[in-house]
Design an enzyme around this catalytic site. Structure first.
Site, PDB file in Angstrom:
ATOM      1  N   LYS A  53       1.965  30.348 106.658  1.00  0.00           N
ATOM      2  CA  LYS A  53       2.794  30.360 107.873  1.00  0.00           C
ATOM      3  C   LYS A  53       1.916  30.165 109.108  1.00  0.00           C
ATOM      4  CE  LYS A  53       6.298  32.995 105.524  1.00  0.00           C
ATOM      5  NZ  LYS A  53       6.893  34.291 105.176  1.00  0.00           N
ATOM      6  N   GLN A  97       6.454  40.242 106.922  1.00  0.00           N
ATOM      7  CA  GLN A  97       6.352  39.738 105.554  1.00  0.00           C
ATOM      8  C   GLN A  97       6.881  40.787 104.568  1.00  0.00           C
ATOM      9  OE1 GLN A  97       5.322  36.545 104.704  1.00  0.00           O
ATOM     10  NE2 GLN A  97       6.048  37.128 102.669  1.00  0.00           N
ATOM     11  N   ASP A 120      13.438  34.831 110.712  1.00  0.00           N
ATOM     12  CA  ASP A 120      13.745  34.808 109.272  1.00  0.00           C
ATOM     13  C   ASP A 120      15.253  34.764 109.027  1.00  0.00           C
ATOM     14  OD1 ASP A 120      11.655  34.645 107.462  1.00  0.00           O
ATOM     15  OD2 ASP A 120      11.122  36.769 107.634  1.00  0.00           O
TER      16      ASP A 120
END
Ligand code: NDP
Length: 281
Positions: A53, A97, A120
């Site tokens: 990422k 995460q 997200d």
């Protein structure tokens, strides 16, 4: 022979478009888009995902702030960091995460992220907005699948779509996105009776079951489009999906390979969401 839907090429196109958009924004506004990435603990798979990422951010021209917190971090400490990042105007996106260590409640953490920075697309408000057709961030993997279909010239409206799997990050948002594109959608799961009969109706079959090579040609209508979300290692340590590619590819009209299908789209759509987060305000 089936059209191979190439996620590597399509994700590269999307990243190129985003790179230009970010450069244009820098030129006209003189400011940077910034993504904060938080990892708690040092799970090796998470470290790889976080690294990818950060690399994608660097490629596109998005600044990334990395927070590597120890395994024993408490929920309160993590929530405090999220509140600080919510209040920081220079931070446009916040990504935590997953999975998190057992002492931390993932739902409480996701709820704490400002929905305007929820790149997200996991926040209740983002999911609710998707459900009632309002704007908001969409979970990256299913959003990437819609891009794969559209950019491969595959019509969705009016099609019979079957999604196998009902997880919060893939199956459910996938079904809602297909519905938003005017497909007729069925969601199948582990309690579905006669799965083959259900999947056999699909013009577009999206498989996210998490079981290596489970979907063989007996589950697929001839000429269907097959999208494989799964990622596994087979008995020879080779990457494979939830679909038995060699068995299914000869009878379908288009199919995503593993690797190189859905996988690369997830990060591309995360970058898309970051650019959106930086553009809205
Ligand atoms: P989950 O394990 O959260 O969900 C799996 C779903 O499949 C559940 O809804 C389950 O049903 C259903 N299921 C399991 N077994 C069967 C069966 N025999 N018949 C019918 N349905 C079944 O998985 P995810 O959605 O998180 O991920 C799915 C796959 O996609 C995994 O391989 C994962 O690694 C991969 N993945 C890939 C990504 C990418 O970027 N390419 C991103 C995210 C995931 P029930 O709800 O009834 O238990």
């Amino acid at each position: 022979m089936a059209q191979i839907i190439d996620g590597k090429i399509i994700s590269a196109q999307i990243k190129e478009e985003l790179k230009q958009k970010v450069a244009e924004r820098k030129r006209t506004q003189g400011t940077e888009i910034c993504l904060a990435v938080i990892q708690v603990g040092s799970d090796p798979a998470s470290t790889v995902y976080v690294g990818n990422k950060k690399k994608a951010c660097a490629y596109i021209g998005i600044a990334s702030l990395a927070y590597e917190l120890p395994e024993e971090t408490t929920q309160e400490e993590l929530l405090e960091l999220i509140h600080e990042l919510n209040d920081n105007d220079k931070v446009h996106g916040i990504l935590v995460q997953l999975p998190l260590p057992g002492q931390i409640n993932e739902n409480a953490v996701i709820r704490a992220i400002d929905p305007k920075k929820d790149v997200d697309g996991f926040h209740l408000q983002s999911v609710g907005a998707l459900c009632i057709g309002q704007s908001g961030f969409v979970s990256c993997t299913p959003a990437g699948i819609i891009q794969l279909l559209k950019r491969s010239g595959i019509e969705i409206a009016g099609k019979e779509c079957v999604v196998v799997g009902r997880s919060n990050i893939v199956g459910k948002p996938m079904a809602l996105l297909l519905l938003r594109e005017n497909a007729t959608v069925t969601v199948a799961h582990s309690k579905t009776k006669d799965l083959r009969e259900v999947t056999g109706r699909a013009d577009i079959l999206v498989v996210a079951v998490g079981r290596p090579k489970m979907i063989t040609r007996e589950y697929v209508k001839e000429g269907a489009v097959v999208i494989d979300v799964g990622i596994h290692r087979d008995e020879n340590n080779k990457l494979c999906g939830d679909v038995d590619y060699d068995d299914v590819a000869p009878i379908c009209s288009a199919i995503t390979p593993v690797p190189g299908g859905v996988g690369p789209m997830t990060i591309a759509m995360l970058m898309h969401n970051c650019v959106e987060a930086g553009t809205v305000r």
